[in-house]
Design an enzyme around this catalytic site. Sequence first.
Site, PDB file in Angstrom:
ATOM      1  CB  VAL A   1       3.683   0.326   3.800  1.00  0.00           C
ATOM      2  CG1 VAL A   1       2.654   0.245   4.878  1.00  0.00           C
ATOM      3  CG2 VAL A   1       4.812   1.588   4.440  1.00  0.00           C
TER       4      VAL A   1
ATOM      5  CG  ASP B   1      10.570  13.159   7.833  1.00  0.00           C
ATOM      6  OD1 ASP B   1      10.888  14.327   6.926  1.00  0.00           O
ATOM      7  OD2 ASP B   1      10.755  12.205   7.381  1.00  0.00           O
TER       8      ASP B   1
ATOM      9  CE  LYS C   1       8.306   2.378   8.674  1.00  0.00           C
ATOM     10  NZ  LYS C   1       8.627   3.670   8.798  1.00  0.00           N
TER      11      LYS C   1
ATOM     12  CB  ILE D   1      -0.900   0.187   1.130  1.00  0.00           C
ATOM     13  CG1 ILE D   1      -0.223  -0.237   2.534  1.00  0.00           C
ATOM     14  CG2 ILE D   1      -2.115  -0.883   1.031  1.00  0.00           C
ATOM     15  CD1 ILE D   1      -1.033  -0.143   3.851  1.00  0.00           C
ATOM     16  N   GLY D   2       1.956   1.288  -0.106  1.00  0.00           N
ATOM     17  CA  GLY D   2       3.043   2.378  -0.014  1.00  0.00           C
ATOM     18  C   GLY D   2       4.549   1.950  -0.182  1.00  0.00           C
ATOM     19  NE  ARG D   3       6.334   0.067  -4.642  1.00  0.00           N
ATOM     20  CZ  ARG D   3       6.734  -1.319  -4.843  1.00  0.00           C
ATOM     21  NH1 ARG D   3       7.926  -1.522  -4.255  1.00  0.00           N
ATOM     22  NH2 ARG D   3       5.995  -1.981  -5.520  1.00  0.00           N
ATOM     23  N   GLY D   4       8.172   4.328   0.579  1.00  0.00           N
ATOM     24  CA  GLY D   4       8.651   5.406   1.222  1.00  0.00           C
ATOM     25  C   GLY D   4      10.178   5.250   1.425  1.00  0.00           C
ATOM     26  N   GLY D   5      10.828   6.446   1.758  1.00  0.00           N
ATOM     27  CA  GLY D   5      12.140   6.549   1.685  1.00  0.00           C
ATOM     28  C   GLY D   5      12.589   5.400   2.589  1.00  0.00           C
TER      29      GLY D   5
ATOM     30  N   GLY E   1      11.138   2.151   3.105  1.00  0.00           N
ATOM     31  CA  GLY E   1      10.814   0.554   3.109  1.00  0.00           C
ATOM     32  C   GLY E   1       9.236   0.665   2.190  1.00  0.00           C
TER      33      GLY E   1
END
Length: 615
Positions: free
Chosen positions: A311, A425, A325, A303-307, A309
């Site tokens: 998710v 952040d 995550k 459901i997500g990709r971030g700096g 990792g």
Amino acid sequence: MNTSHFLTPFIFFFFFFTTHFHTNAEAANSSCPINFDYVTTFPWDTSLCHAPPRPGCCQTLRSVFGMGLAIYLNRTSNFYLPDSNTSSSCMSDFHEKLLSMSISVPFYPACYDTNFFVNNPLTSCAGIRTVDDWTRIVDPYIQLESVCNGDLTRLTQCSMCRDAGLRINSYLVSLHPNSTKCFFFAVFYAAAIANEFGPEDRRISSCVLAIPMLPISTDDRKPNHRARNLIVGLLGGLTGLCTAGVCFIAYKKYTKKKKQDLLHQKYVLSVQSRVVLPNTGSKWFQVSELEQATNGFSEKNIIGRGGFGVVYKGTLSDGTEVAVKQILDMDSKCDDEFTNEAEIISKIRHRNLLALRGFCVTSESFKGKRRYLVYDYMPNGNLDDHIFNAREHLSWPQRKNIILDIAKGLGYLHYGIKPSIFHRDIKSTNILLDSEMKARVADFGLAKQTSEGQSHLTTRVAGTYGYLAPEYALYGQLTEKSDVYSFGIVILEIMSGRRVLVGSSEPSKILITDWAWELVKSGRVEEIFHGSIRDVGPKAVMERFVRVGILCAHVMVGLRPTVADALKMLEGDVDIPRLPDRPLPLSHEILQETSFTYSTFTSQESGGKSSIGSS
Ligand SMILES: *[C@@H]1O[C@H](CO)[C@@H](O)[C@H](O)[C@H]1NC(C)=O
Ligand SMILES: *[C@@H]1O[C@H](CO)[C@@H](O)[C@H](O)[C@H]1NC(C)=O
Ligand SMILES: *[C@@H]1O[C@H](CO)[C@@H](O)[C@H](O)[C@H]1NC(C)=O
Ligand SMILES: *[C@@H]1O[C@H](CO)[C@@H](O)[C@H](O)[C@H]1NC(C)=O
């Protein structure tokens, strides 16, 4: 923290009480009601305690002694030994058994206070003395009987039991804050009363009492051990046929795998030992549980990709939806980030902060090291998508409430706990929305817990371009006002629907604060409001929000309000000070004077989605 202890968090608690170094050894002649014969017959691993004793020996001995207390509890329904003379004689009986096994570690007073298991009103556990007391006080709350019964060899089974024990401990401690023995009581109760097999069964004692065991050689119950025995048996039968070479290779392979397993296990334990789990209900997950929850970490569940990792969405076996995550980078800096986030976030509970359910660390030859954080699932995704990508625009009341929610979450971080925490952040992608569109501050990977007496200069500036307070980005000067700055930017993004850097073409991009300030100064504040709320919302209130946003994101640290004051201004409880003029447009001059060149600044734009760290 010593190394053999994190074997299971159960035993971890043995750290928490102090031992008092006084002896009343020879005082007693009341005979001990516990028969310690099991000490010599039970297959526990004594290796830590042979001379010279190694760290973890005391904890092992406490566990083995605890088995006697559990047996005593089963027989007599008493948690306590009758008096200190009896306790002394139990400890010396125990010590004698140890001596007969050539273990000469002085069990008391080194490992236990002689009177630890004698009732003492100052250190009791919620006044509990007998099983009846326990049932009366604990029963309606949690049933150890249901989760701690049966075979606890399997790790999931064991960790469920352990978690129930931890929950009961926190419940009892919340009833009687001075309680120090509740955790032991929960352990003894689980082993002696809740479980049908009882404390002397290795399936129970190795989990509940955390007694390190010798590898099983006969009388196997664990399926994998049965398999191993079968192999041993077969090997025996085949010895005549087997050539020495083949056996040797097989043996080598076996020991190599064992060694590797040990290395993996060591890694997992070393990470686990660095996270001190407070009693907030977060726990260690087995990777198998997470695999099951996420369909084997299937692509479909991402459901997500971030700096930091990927998710995944997952559903735990009890039906709860979670976000899992995975921390991707494998260097040890990430171990730090992982333990940092795990430790900070598990300390905090607030309705405007994303709650952590637990963690998982695993390591295996094929897939390597993996780390996971497990959170409550937030069905409405992140704020950034709602402001910039959603087909349906947020309404004015939604925008207002989201801003207030963030302020409350931040206020809790800054003032609600000691020492306070700087998030570092804050940005719209790190604000998540639950099913009722309530906002929750998430992603504590960079959060920093302040320490008393330490100056707030940091060498490692981390955060996201555009949202970073200038004094922090330029000089590493970190204060609570750095979060306030980022919060101001987020307010303006929410109010305007524009990104932190406004403008279409690169050179003419300006910071949202400068853009908004120009419009406010020239009396065109309506132009700031996003089109969907411009003619709907109450203009005066919306203008107040914009002004607070500008003030929070002011270049000068001293002019920014605290989060608490900002919240009061937003709610209209205090007036907003006249907006001081901004000294200069931040996006040009300041940045050109410094090591951040303008080009690196703008190359990171587009909403500042990437996180950076620089030294
Ligand atoms: C414990 O032992 C001491 C000395 O041996 C004796 O004076 C005392 O009365 C005993 N206490 C109990 C409760 O038996
Ligand atoms: C302690 O009690 C035992 C019986 O329980 C007795 O045989 C022994 O003589 C006593 N020792 C002392 C020093 O009183
Ligand atoms: C807990 O202990 C502290 C100090 O040891 C004492 O002042 C306080 O009254 C105790 N509270 C209870 C509920 O016993
Ligand atoms: C003691 O243990 C046995 C077997 O483990 C169990 O059947 C019995 O109910 C236990 N006693 C109590 C008081 O729970």
